[in-house]
Write an enzyme that holds these catalytic residues in place. Structure first.
Site, PDB file in Angstrom:
ATOM      1  N   ARG A 223      -2.385  17.528  11.245  1.00 25.31           N
ATOM      2  CA  ARG A 223      -3.139  16.309  10.990  1.00 25.31           C
ATOM      3  C   ARG A 223      -4.575  16.685  10.628  1.00 25.31           C
ATOM      4  O   ARG A 223      -5.076  17.747  11.040  1.00 25.31           O
ATOM      5  CB  ARG A 223      -3.145  15.390  12.223  1.00 25.31           C
ATOM      6  CG  ARG A 223      -1.819  14.705  12.494  1.00 25.31           C
ATOM      7  CD  ARG A 223      -1.549  13.609  11.478  1.00 25.31           C
ATOM      8  NE  ARG A 223      -0.388  12.814  11.828  1.00 25.31           N
ATOM      9  CZ  ARG A 223       0.845  13.038  11.383  1.00 25.31           C
ATOM     10  NH1 ARG A 223       1.078  14.084  10.596  1.00 25.31           N
ATOM     11  NH2 ARG A 223       1.847  12.246  11.724  1.00 25.31           N
ATOM     12  N   HIS A 271      -1.160  14.750   1.448  1.00 24.76           N
ATOM     13  CA  HIS A 271      -0.288  14.429   2.581  1.00 24.76           C
ATOM     14  C   HIS A 271       1.148  14.186   2.115  1.00 24.76           C
ATOM     15  O   HIS A 271       1.757  13.141   2.412  1.00 24.76           O
ATOM     16  CB  HIS A 271      -0.814  13.208   3.333  1.00 24.76           C
ATOM     17  CG  HIS A 271      -0.375  13.175   4.775  1.00 24.76           C
ATOM     18  ND1 HIS A 271      -1.133  12.620   5.781  1.00 24.76           N
ATOM     19  CD2 HIS A 271       0.750  13.624   5.382  1.00 24.76           C
ATOM     20  CE1 HIS A 271      -0.500  12.725   6.934  1.00 24.76           C
ATOM     21  NE2 HIS A 271       0.664  13.336   6.707  1.00 24.76           N
TER      22      HIS A 271
END
Length: 308
Positions: A223, A271
């Site tokens: 993350r 992402h």
């Protein structure tokens, strides 16, 4: 009794088709068409709606449509309602493909070669044999273990670091904060696959970069919150790190003018390392609902005390 989906709308239409084929008896709704909130028993989300506990009073299960659950505020979820992270195989295979690609790109100096191309420089970079490039993975859950299994094929010396002990054939495993420095000292390419918790937020910082061999390289597919972004830029400028592949950022989408966009030693992707596959995700969700109704153990159930 209703299943409510709140995530990517395009993929939601695929979920709806698979639900209609596999479980026509279970009403399926796409956010924001929630119908009667009292009828919602199952909720699949990426970005959780506000006031879950008061809006959906009869909720029985909450599914994250991704492998992570750091986007949830556990205090807003009813304590008796299980939170399930997605375990469908498409997520793992996508992550294995991406992480392998990223490690090989760094191993074969692709980031530097792309920078040379932009400057119209034709200059060879000496190849380092895989047997002399040490790869370390932080986070030895389902995804970390799958990535390490694929990397074995290339002959890299492999190590793994985890909060709790793991034993993986062909991998030197480290556990706990007291072993982190030992793990880092023998890692040339570091892959972060940790869950994001209070303990791991900001773990990719200057202190960690200084503990790596000089010129090490980074892959962050965890993350954005794992990485102290200013420390990465400084570590690249100081030569502590030589390059990085990043699939996540603290703020997504990355804002205009951010230094990651044009940095010559950073390869950036939006992402996309892994995505939930609707067909297999629906299979996992329906199987989990069946297990819940039968009172069985639920795969992927989140331990709220640990944060994953």
């Amino acid at each position: 009794m209703t299943f409510l989906y709140k995530a990517n709308a395009t993929r939601g239409l695929e979920w709806a088709r698979h639900f209609a084929a596999r479980a026509p008896e279970l009403p399926f709704r796409l956010w924001p068409d929630i119908g009667d909130p009292a009828e919602v028993r199952y909720l699949a989300v990426w970005s959780p709606p506000e006031n879950i506990a008061t809006t959906f009073r009869n909720l029985e299960l909450v599914f994250s449509v991704g492998a992570g659950v750091d986007q949830f505020d556990f205090s807003q979820l009813p304590p008796h309602v299980p939170l399930i992270r997605m375990l469908e195989p498409g997520i793992a295979e996508g992550m294995v493909e991406y992480a392998t690609m990223a490690v090989l790109a760094l191993h074969r100096d692709l980031v530097h070669l792309i920078a040379q191309q932009g400057q119209q420089i034709w200059r060879e970079i000496r190849i380092t044999p895989a047997a002399k490039r040490r790869v370390g993975v932080m986070g030895l859950g389902l995804l970390g273990q799958a990535v390490l299994e694929r990397l074995k094929l290339f002959g890299f010396p492999l190590a793994g670091w985890n909060r709790s002990p793991r034993t993986i054939e062909g991998v030197t495993c480290y556990a706990g904060r007291e072993t982190l420095l030992d793990f880092l000292a023998q890692t040339d390419i570091l892959v972060c696959l940790l869950p994001l918790t209070d303990e791991t937020r900001g773990i990719l910082n200057m202190s960690l970069f200084e503990a790596l061999p000089r010129g090490a390289q980074l892959v962050n597919v965890g993350r954005g919150g794992h990485l102290v972004e200013a420390d990465l830029i400084a570590a690249l400028e100081r030569g502590l790190l030589s390059s990085a592949v990043l699939d996540v950022a603290e703020q997504e989408p990355l804002p205009a003018g951010h230094p990651f966009w044009n940095h010559p030693r950073i390869l950036l992707t939006p992402h996309i390392a892994s995505m939930t596959t609707p067909e297999t995700a629906v299979e996992f969700v329906l199987d989990t609902i069946g297990r819940h109704r039968r009172g069985e153990i639920l795969p992927g159930r989140v331990d709220r005390d640990r944060g994953y």
